[in-house]
Design an enzyme around this catalytic site. Structure first.
Site, PDB file in Angstrom:
ATOM      1  N   HIS A   1       0.906  -1.342   0.079  1.00  0.00           N
ATOM      2  CA  HIS A   1       0.064  -0.063   0.238  1.00  0.00           C
ATOM      3  C   HIS A   1       0.841   1.261   0.129  1.00  0.00           C
ATOM      4  CE1 HIS A   1       0.893  -0.242   4.295  1.00  0.00           C
ATOM      5  NE2 HIS A   1       0.928   1.024   4.079  1.00  0.00           N
TER       6      HIS A   1
ATOM      7  N   HIS B   1      -5.906  -1.785   4.035  1.00  0.00           N
ATOM      8  CA  HIS B   1      -5.774  -0.488   3.228  1.00  0.00           C
ATOM      9  C   HIS B   1      -4.756  -0.900   1.905  1.00  0.00           C
ATOM     10  CE1 HIS B   1      -2.188  -0.320   5.453  1.00  0.00           C
ATOM     11  NE2 HIS B   1      -2.012   1.027   5.569  1.00  0.00           N
TER      12      HIS B   1
ATOM     13  N   HIS C   1       0.899   0.264  14.736  1.00  0.00           N
ATOM     14  CA  HIS C   1      -0.061   1.170  14.456  1.00  0.00           C
ATOM     15  C   HIS C   1      -1.630   0.920  15.010  1.00  0.00           C
ATOM     16  CE1 HIS C   1       1.969   2.781  11.183  1.00  0.00           C
ATOM     17  NE2 HIS C   1       1.964   1.715  10.255  1.00  0.00           N
TER      18      HIS C   1
ATOM     19  N   HIS D   1       4.841   7.722   2.059  1.00  0.00           N
ATOM     20  CA  HIS D   1       5.576   6.197   2.037  1.00  0.00           C
ATOM     21  C   HIS D   1       4.975   5.220   1.064  1.00  0.00           C
ATOM     22  CE1 HIS D   1       2.661   5.108   5.206  1.00  0.00           C
ATOM     23  NE2 HIS D   1       2.611   3.837   4.578  1.00  0.00           N
TER      24      HIS D   1
ATOM     25  N   TYR E   1       8.983   2.098   9.808  1.00  0.00           N
ATOM     26  CA  TYR E   1       9.422   3.130   8.625  1.00  0.00           C
ATOM     27  C   TYR E   1      10.729   3.359   8.521  1.00  0.00           C
ATOM     28  CZ  TYR E   1       4.466   4.475   8.598  1.00  0.00           C
ATOM     29  OH  TYR E   1       3.122   4.384   8.439  1.00  0.00           O
TER      30      TYR E   1
ATOM     31  N   GLU F   1       8.076   1.452   3.981  1.00  0.00           N
ATOM     32  CA  GLU F   1       7.383   0.684   5.268  1.00  0.00           C
ATOM     33  C   GLU F   1       7.476  -0.842   4.996  1.00  0.00           C
ATOM     34  OE1 GLU F   1       3.418   1.436   6.090  1.00  0.00           O
ATOM     35  OE2 GLU F   1       3.439   1.002   8.082  1.00  0.00           O
TER      36      GLU F   1
END
Lengths: 305, 305, 305, 305
Positions: free
Chosen positions: D148, D198, D244, D212, D253, D263
């Site tokens: 993503h 996501h 997260h 990112h 990251y 990431e």
């Protein structure tokens, strides 16, 4: 601490080429020397010259090495072993490759235990100055070190006393026929001389036999990943991945190409000399050994080398 | 082995109710006794009466207890400590709750170390007969046991010698100004008496201060899960989850409600007396402490209690 | 996406009290309703009213619910199912507790699949506003959600076509007698409608039978921890913890008190409609199912409910 | 499903040799083609020709590719994008290496999104017939696939509507100034078209910027191991390993040699179109992004490329 640890395992293999492939490419040990029909290996996190010796011809245990902390420990253990009734010999420095003088003990279980204080230094792969956490490019399982072994003996309780009196080992866990120390028959013992949960275990069975020797991993995911690699490399798995009730360790048992049983082992709680011994009763032996399946497979109890 | 382990940490907290909540509900220790302004705790996998003592009033270290293997060790360590120049006292059995006779040492770093051989037995929560691998219903982080501590001292090298000579500790890892033992200034040492990678670490800094005391976890996922629970319970995290370069352990540093720094620590390789010491140089200190971020935060080096 | 997911499993159990204990205390589901001889459950991470229905009396599958994304999907799937030759019924809203109107399909495999678009809302335990990563105090395994099921059918290839044509499912992986699509007999298929690696699998076998239904976990350590809890709670484990070759998922198979096979499943790669299907040949069926042991146990292939 | 996934990221790098080292040796991607000042890569678990394009000269995003399930999707999305007010172009098959005809959209956020249905096939490294669970010898992190990206836009709410109307994406999670949909300003959105939590996130910020792009890993230990390798390979870590709050994923990251933020991401729950959206309020933004530290570092919000 008289004995610091099991320093090396010396076993026979039917085919050195196959064994080399297994121990270096699958397990990830480093080959450090070859000498006639013997090949020597160490794990990446070991600082002595070798921890595994493979000798071509047959299968099964030749002997174990145990490293003593002090030079004087040899004489001391010699005296105790002789007092216990064991036969001992002295082997001069250099007769075993890269090993100093050896006190060779013929144990009550008819195994050979070589006690030594001196071995040529190896080098932890990451070095001793500002080291990385592990080598950047490990091979296969990437086993850092030899950890422990399980042998069989006709009288496991006798071996327990022998290891206690001569090596200073204590019993972390035991399988016994009863909870009453005064009226129990010892079926198996897990013994150590440090916080490492076990260095040597003894199971009632035939004299002079090897059940398995084990390599240490740090975490459960590494044990599971080892099993994945065994599937890829066609290494026969005996049992696992699973957990032991005894020691709480995570484990996979598997066989080297000659048929010697190996283990990768991670975890286990810390042992201390004042920690109360854990006792298991025979009715839960399956769960004690394999915590999840709660039963032994026949191979586990009958295949010895 | 003279000293087997750091047996307990005794610290001050500003508010006992808040501290109880933190140590029992978040960390998952068992409260085992309360006595005036003190509360006593143990982890589920400990077999002595307690490993943490909290005393209401202020913040910071009162003292550490160290458990000796043999009764005679007290006299022996007393002689060595006095020869080293340390002040010692004897405290009668029972003056410290559930603890036998104590050799109290005022260390060169101006900390109090209580050496004892005897403590009332507790009970590992899973018992010693056919035990489960862990308690079925752990609270919060479910910390099994106290593991180690880090203190500060004006002369870390002096404390290293003191711990070596009096406690039989060896140095597993060290931060020093140079790689030459003959010409180096010691900035910090990680010391132990067993395969446990460290029992006590000493960092150059003010006398008599506590940097943190740590609880043992077994695997990295447990350290990460602890950080999740700290987020849920509003426990301030200092650093982590991350890995230490030194010891290779996985870690989260956090603060109890009074501001004492705690740690949960998992992994780390096995130490042995013959394993070559690891040395770190000051230019990589950040990576040595926090392997991923490779830099120290200011809080880490300045907040002491 | 016509079918979004397998929305619920409805099975028979011999004893509701035992089953409640298993599904709530060991697996950690929430009981959300009881109605006559039925009890309804949901996982902590599910937002519909329920995902498991247990009905007292016997053992084995009653039916599966499949949730469609749009109201119009029911008519569309109805038409396709009838065109395929399947018998369908309409069940009015409310006849199934908290479920809207249902399209009931009697599948070619003689299972009942209830397709619905509407179910009373439940609530993810952590809520939808500033949620924690998971509930602070999970019970037992803490299974977040129902994941998938495996059923048997006399003609697995026919069911594959049925699920493709009526549900819009595609085949992520397949066991077939040959690699030539034009000349292969389908032994088993793993099908899905989204990146979730499978929602329903079909294995050649007797009509109308259930092999297992599975709960999702996130990581391998959770699967291993589930196995630990099964040992503590005397839940019979069929196989595992291990990995599947098919889907790559980590798994433990176990039985509920009535004898229905459950699974906890974690991982597996992401499926996409354009990803080439994976085909397994019968000679490696053992490794395809159990990647480590590389052989099936007899129980796995014969015990169906 | 119109858009199946983000198919590739095309970014600029200052030095191709350094970038190659990073993406192949540290991240473990396969280099699959080189063409003038561009190099193409894929992960071991991807079946299209490439998922990453690096172009020498500068730093920052060139464009993203999005793969549509059906050929007709291009015309359909084109119509919707134009109706939304976006500028579109058609790029002939072959103008982008190994990519079919492209619908190029200049988004309201001033990014370039290339929608395509056709790309030359690559090959999952383990193959599609009796595959192993992962390649026997992975390089470095061994990232299986692109996952993503997060971009910035002056109007995140506008981009949310654009992605919903043109791509069929729904919003899994959102940061908004209020919980009232009628009176809230959208600060950031996490959107997807499948159970993958996501595929694209949009954060309020400058137009046309990249925050990112991320590679998928399966479990938390792989994320932690990636951080270890970044330490060994001198890859600058921005934040992590941590979790997260948003998506619940585990993360590190870090920066490529040119300064583009990458990431590695594992986990996250499954998204479904009927799952209630999660809303975060600005007062807990730190915890939403970094669940453990509960605060943002300045670099995280200011460094964009």
């Amino acid at each position: 601490m008289a004995i610091m640890r099991m320093g090396y395992a010396h076993v026979r293999v039917t085919d050195l080429a196959e064994a080399r492939q297994h121990y270096t490419q699958t397990l990830g040990l480093n080959e450090v020397a070859a000498d006639g029909n013997k090949v020597y290996f160490k794990g990446w996190d070991e600082w002595d010259h070798h921890s595994v010796v493979l000798e071509e011809g047959g299968v099964g245990l030749v002997k174990f090495g145990f490293k003593a902390q002090y030079e004087d420990d040899l004489a001391d253990i010699e005296k105790k072993a002789q007092a216990f009734g064991a036969t001992t010999e002295r082997i001069s420095k250099g007769e075993e490759l890269e090993v100093g003088e050896i006190l060779r003990i013929h144990t009550p279980s008819n195994h050979i235990f070589d006690v030594y204080h001196e071995m040529t230094s190896g080098q932890v792969d990451v070095g001793n100055v500002n080291p990385e956490a592990f080598p950047r490019d490990l091979r296969g399982v990437g086993a850092p070190a030899l950890d422990h072994a399980l042998i069989t003996a006709e009288d496991a309780g006798l071996m327990e006393r022998f290891l206690h009196e001569c090596f200073g080992y204590w019993t972390a866990e035991k399988v016994a026929t009863s909870l009453d120390p005064a009226d129990q028959h010892t079926i198996a013992v897990w013994m150590t001389a440090t916080t490492q949960i076990h260095q040597l275990a003894v199971l009632e069975g035939p004299q002079s036999k090897l059940h398995h020797f084990a390599f240490r991993l740090e975490e459960g995911w590494e044990v599971n990943r080892a099993a994945d690699l065994f599937a890829m490399d066609d290494v026969p798995i005996d049992v696992g991945p699973t957990r032991h009730g005894i020691t709480r360790g995570k484990t996979v048992y598997f066989f080297d190409p000659a048929g010697n049983r190996n283990e990768v082992f991670a975890g286990g709680y810390l042992s201390f000399p004042d920690r109360p011994m854990v006792t298991w009763t025979p009715d839960v032996l399956g769960k004690a050994i394999f915590y999840h399946a709660r039963e032994l497979n026949e191979r586990f109890t009958t295949v010895l080398t």
